[in-house]
Design a protein around this motif. Structure first.
Motif, mmCIF file in Angstrom:
data_model
loop_
_atom_site.group_PDB
_atom_site.id
_atom_site.type_symbol
_atom_site.label_atom_id
_atom_site.label_comp_id
_atom_site.label_asym_id
_atom_site.label_seq_id
_atom_site.Cartn_x
_atom_site.Cartn_y
_atom_site.Cartn_z
ATOM 1 N N LEU A 19 -66.966 -81.277 -32.451
ATOM 2 C CA LEU A 19 -68.012 -80.361 -32.897
ATOM 3 C C LEU A 19 -69.144 -81.135 -33.568
ATOM 4 O O LEU A 19 -70.332 -80.883 -33.302
ATOM 5 C CB LEU A 19 -67.431 -79.334 -33.876
ATOM 6 N N GLY A 20 -68.784 -82.090 -34.425
ATOM 7 C CA GLY A 20 -69.804 -82.898 -35.087
ATOM 8 C C GLY A 20 -70.609 -83.726 -34.108
ATOM 9 O O GLY A 20 -71.838 -83.799 -34.197
ATOM 10 N N LEU A 21 -69.923 -84.340 -33.141
ATOM 11 C CA LEU A 21 -70.612 -85.137 -32.117
ATOM 12 C C LEU A 21 -71.556 -84.277 -31.291
ATOM 13 O O LEU A 21 -72.736 -84.604 -31.106
ATOM 14 C CB LEU A 21 -69.587 -85.797 -31.195
ATOM 15 N N GLY A 22 -71.023 -83.158 -30.793
ATOM 16 C CA GLY A 22 -71.828 -82.300 -29.918
ATOM 17 C C GLY A 22 -73.032 -81.708 -30.615
ATOM 18 O O GLY A 22 -74.152 -81.730 -30.083
ATOM 19 N N ALA A 23 -72.825 -81.192 -31.829
ATOM 20 C CA ALA A 23 -73.916 -80.544 -32.552
ATOM 21 C C ALA A 23 -74.996 -81.547 -32.936
ATOM 22 O O ALA A 23 -76.196 -81.270 -32.828
ATOM 23 C CB ALA A 23 -73.374 -79.847 -33.800
ATOM 24 N N THR A 24 -74.579 -82.743 -33.379
ATOM 25 C CA THR A 24 -75.562 -83.754 -33.783
ATOM 26 C C THR A 24 -76.360 -84.251 -32.592
ATOM 27 O O THR A 24 -77.588 -84.415 -32.672
ATOM 28 C CB THR A 24 -74.858 -84.944 -34.474
ATOM 29 N N LEU A 25 -75.691 -84.501 -31.465
ATOM 30 C CA LEU A 25 -76.397 -84.948 -30.263
ATOM 31 C C LEU A 25 -77.363 -83.883 -29.762
ATOM 32 O O LEU A 25 -78.479 -84.188 -29.332
ATOM 33 C CB LEU A 25 -75.388 -85.308 -29.171
ATOM 34 N N LEU A 26 -76.939 -82.621 -29.808
ATOM 35 C CA LEU A 26 -77.828 -81.533 -29.405
ATOM 36 C C LEU A 26 -79.042 -81.458 -30.325
ATOM 37 O O LEU A 26 -80.176 -81.248 -29.858
ATOM 38 C CB LEU A 26 -77.071 -80.197 -29.418
ATOM 39 N N SER A 27 -78.828 -81.660 -31.616
ATOM 40 C CA SER A 27 -79.945 -81.661 -32.569
ATOM 41 C C SER A 27 -80.915 -82.798 -32.263
ATOM 42 O O SER A 27 -82.129 -82.639 -32.374
ATOM 43 C CB SER A 27 -79.413 -81.801 -34.001
ATOM 44 N N PHE A 28 -80.360 -83.953 -31.862
ATOM 45 C CA PHE A 28 -81.217 -85.082 -31.512
ATOM 46 C C PHE A 28 -82.107 -84.754 -30.320
ATOM 47 O O PHE A 28 -83.282 -85.145 -30.275
ATOM 48 C CB PHE A 28 -80.371 -86.312 -31.178
ATOM 49 N N ILE A 72 -69.813 -88.337 -38.419
ATOM 50 C CA ILE A 72 -68.435 -88.555 -37.975
ATOM 51 C C ILE A 72 -67.621 -89.169 -39.109
ATOM 52 O O ILE A 72 -66.451 -88.820 -39.329
ATOM 53 C CB ILE A 72 -68.405 -89.461 -36.721
ATOM 54 N N ASP A 73 -68.234 -90.086 -39.845
ATOM 55 C CA ASP A 73 -67.579 -90.690 -41.001
ATOM 56 C C ASP A 73 -67.222 -89.627 -42.040
ATOM 57 O O ASP A 73 -66.161 -89.683 -42.666
ATOM 58 C CB ASP A 73 -68.516 -91.737 -41.612
ATOM 59 N N ASN A 74 -68.093 -88.642 -42.227
ATOM 60 C CA ASN A 74 -67.811 -87.557 -43.178
ATOM 61 C C ASN A 74 -66.610 -86.730 -42.732
ATOM 62 O O ASN A 74 -65.862 -86.202 -43.571
ATOM 63 C CB ASN A 74 -69.033 -86.653 -43.319
ATOM 64 N N ILE A 75 -66.414 -86.596 -41.422
ATOM 65 C CA ILE A 75 -65.238 -85.875 -40.921
ATOM 66 C C ILE A 75 -63.969 -86.672 -41.207
ATOM 67 O O ILE A 75 -62.934 -86.106 -41.573
ATOM 68 C CB ILE A 75 -65.394 -85.584 -39.415
ATOM 69 N N LYS A 119 -60.251 -72.710 -33.110
ATOM 70 C CA LYS A 119 -61.362 -71.767 -33.251
ATOM 71 C C LYS A 119 -61.773 -71.566 -34.704
ATOM 72 O O LYS A 119 -62.928 -71.245 -34.991
ATOM 73 C CB LYS A 119 -60.988 -70.416 -32.628
ATOM 74 N N LYS A 120 -60.818 -71.749 -35.621
ATOM 75 C CA LYS A 120 -61.151 -71.542 -37.033
ATOM 76 C C LYS A 120 -62.142 -72.593 -37.535
ATOM 77 O O LYS A 120 -62.943 -72.314 -38.417
ATOM 78 C CB LYS A 120 -59.883 -71.568 -37.883
ATOM 79 N N VAL A 121 -62.061 -73.799 -36.977
ATOM 80 C CA VAL A 121 -62.996 -74.847 -37.393
ATOM 81 C C VAL A 121 -64.423 -74.457 -37.029
ATOM 82 O O VAL A 121 -65.342 -74.552 -37.843
ATOM 83 C CB VAL A 121 -62.631 -76.201 -36.734
ATOM 84 N N SER A 122 -64.607 -73.985 -35.794
ATOM 85 C CA SER A 122 -65.958 -73.595 -35.372
ATOM 86 C C SER A 122 -66.428 -72.354 -36.123
ATOM 87 O O SER A 122 -67.622 -72.222 -36.434
ATOM 88 C CB SER A 122 -65.996 -73.355 -33.856
ATOM 89 N N ALA A 123 -65.491 -71.428 -36.424
ATOM 90 C CA ALA A 123 -65.875 -70.234 -37.194
ATOM 91 C C ALA A 123 -66.281 -70.621 -38.615
ATOM 92 O O ALA A 123 -67.285 -70.133 -39.155
ATOM 93 C CB ALA A 123 -64.714 -69.237 -37.226
ATOM 94 N N LEU A 124 -65.507 -71.517 -39.222
ATOM 95 C CA LEU A 124 -65.847 -71.992 -40.560
ATOM 96 C C LEU A 124 -67.168 -72.746 -40.552
ATOM 97 O O LEU A 124 -67.961 -72.653 -41.492
ATOM 98 C CB LEU A 124 -64.735 -72.904 -41.086
ATOM 99 N N ALA A 182 -70.019 -79.595 -39.596
ATOM 100 C CA ALA A 182 -68.691 -79.875 -39.051
ATOM 101 C C ALA A 182 -67.761 -80.506 -40.083
ATOM 102 O O ALA A 182 -66.564 -80.193 -40.128
ATOM 103 C CB ALA A 182 -68.815 -80.776 -37.825
ATOM 104 N N ALA A 183 -68.288 -81.408 -40.917
ATOM 105 C CA ALA A 183 -67.441 -82.113 -41.886
ATOM 106 C C ALA A 183 -66.875 -81.155 -42.927
ATOM 107 O O ALA A 183 -65.684 -81.206 -43.251
ATOM 108 C CB ALA A 183 -68.233 -83.227 -42.557
ATOM 109 N N VAL A 184 -67.721 -80.273 -43.461
ATOM 110 C CA VAL A 184 -67.261 -79.320 -44.481
ATOM 111 C C VAL A 184 -66.254 -78.345 -43.879
ATOM 112 O O VAL A 184 -65.238 -78.018 -44.499
ATOM 113 C CB VAL A 184 -68.453 -78.549 -45.081
ATOM 114 N N ALA A 185 -66.533 -77.881 -42.668
ATOM 115 C CA ALA A 185 -65.612 -76.957 -42.002
ATOM 116 C C ALA A 185 -64.262 -77.621 -41.746
ATOM 117 O O ALA A 185 -63.202 -76.992 -41.903
ATOM 118 C CB ALA A 185 -66.220 -76.482 -40.680
#
Length: 436
Positions: A102-111, A150-153, A234-239, A72-75
């Protein structure tokens, strides 16, 4: 049509400003590894091998952040750089909100996924889970990783506005505080759990400071997410999807090799391999950090790019790539002294060939650092992702094939990564942006 010529003082001033930005970008990539290298022998002495090994596993877990957060941060950095170039202020806030969620959701899902795996492992192999702080340690490490991503974002938002100086000042200050807190925790409690506990508070404090800076930079927008207000970019999630592929390729290059060395050569060789890798990665990391300034710069120049612009891109990619070989050559000349001073003369004599092999691999990768960021700024993320995955996969396969000849030959397999990714040079032949 008349073109305004840039005088020598103006061109010198532009060069100085760009060099200053690159210096700030590189400073964090320089200071953090140096502090980490200085901290390593102290923690090993204070914690002992078992607790220090636990700490190393936690650090490895934190390094998986881009994978667990869906890049998420790089995107966000890519998308915000494009929007800053187009002066789209409303789009900036939307993209920033999208990146954070996106960063919050993806990281929590990974957890959740990792938690299920941990529970299953503990249930099946409970006798092997002997570390008495295992569950709270995993939870605390997860909190740090979430805050870190989140800090990286937040950092991405600042870097997209070319405020590399602010990012470096905040990160370096808190890195010193982080190292001091971890060292004191290790000295007082002799526990990896205490070190992680200290890291939680530092991470929260740093993120709060950085959020305040970003909040003011974006014009103090509202963060109340109303159901009636559609804000998703949408471009953020695509990236993110394509950047996640690059993160996998990076993991194949920087992490898979360590697992293979441990499996093929044993833990003693892995220890030497990891130490030599730190020096080589340090050299590459400084240059990759400095080259980040090329992303917002290239994003601006890709807008309405002409044939002259493409020539400029090619010059920067070529001469910048060659310039990235200077630091590896300097380190190569002093490698025996670096290893001898840091670990010991006996270690240096026994592992100098391995150290040079790893340095050659990472030095060859440095050749494509400017090219990577220039193409990333132009939206050519698909070709970069495909080539990174291909290069990472080939380096792993070649390493397995060369493992019969020794660990130094295994390390040389990294050299295949750079020629594969340099294929992307063909995308600098025309002035069209990539399809994102």
């Amino acid at each position: 049509m008349l073109h305004k010529k840039i005088s020598f003082p103006d061109s010198f001033r532009l060069f100085f400003l760009r060099a200053k930005k690159a210096g700030w970008a590189a400073s964090e990539g320089f200071v953090s590894p140096i502090l980490q290298l200085a901290l390593t022998p102290f923690l090993l002495h204070e914690l002992g091998k078992v607790e220090f090994g636990t700490w190393v596993l936690v650090l490895t877990f934190w390094s998986l952040g881009p994978l667990l957060s869906f890049a998420a941060a790089v995107a966000t950095f890519n998308r915000l750089s494009e929007l800053v170039a187009g002066d789209d202020k409303s789009g900036l806030v939307q993209a920033f909100k999208t990146g954070v969620l996106l960063g919050l959701g993806a990281t929590l899902l990974s957890f959740v996924v990792l938690g299920v795996v941990f529970v299953v492992y503990a249930f099946l192999f409970g006798n092997e889970v002997r570390y008495h702080h295992a569950v709270p340690l995993v939870l605390l490490a997860g909190v740090v990783l979430l805050v870190q991503e989140i800090d990286n974002i937040f950092s991405s938002a600042l870097k997209a506005h070319s405020r590399f100086d602010l990012v470096a000042k905040i990160d370096i200050s808190f890195r010193v505080l982080w190292v001091s807190s971890v060292a004191l925790s290790a000295a007082w409690f002799d526990s990896a759990f205490a070190c992680v506990f200290a890291a939680v508070f530092v991470a929260l404090f740093k993120s709060a400071v950085k959020f305040n800076v970003v909040h003011r930079l974006l014009g103090r927008p509202s963060y109340i997410f109303c159901a009636q207000q559609y804000f998703w970019d949408k471009k953020v999630s695509a990236l993110a999807a394509w950047n996640w592929g690059q993160a996998i390729g990076g993991a194949l290059f920087n992490a898979a090799d360590k697992f293979l060395v441990g499996a093929l050569f044993g833990l003693e060789v892995l220890s030497s391999y990891s130490i030599c890798s730190q020096v080589a990665q340090f050299v590459h990391g400084i240059q990759a950090s400095a080259a980040q300034v090329l992303l917002p710069w290239s994003s601006r120049h890709w807008v309405g790019a002409t044939s002259d612009t493409m020539k400029k891109f090619r010059r920067v990619a070529f001469w910048g790539g060659l310039g990235c070989l200077i630091l590896p050559l300097i380190v190569a000349a002093g490698m025996p002294y670096i290893l001898g001073f840091w670990i010991g003369d006996d270690f240096a004599r026994a592992n100098i060939v391995l150290a040079y092999a790893l340095l050659v691999g990472y030095a060859s990768l440095s050749l494509n650092v400017p090219l990577h960021y220039i193409l990333l700024g132009g939206g050519h993320i698909k070709i970069l992702t495909v080539l990174n995955l291909l290069g990472g996969g080939l380096s792993v396969l070649l390493g397995i094939g060369l493992s019969n000849f020794g660990v130094a030959y295994f390390a040389l397999s990294k050299c295949v990564y750079s020629p594969v990714t340099l294929i992307a040079l063909k995308n600098l032949r025309n002035s069209s942006r990539g399809d994102q």
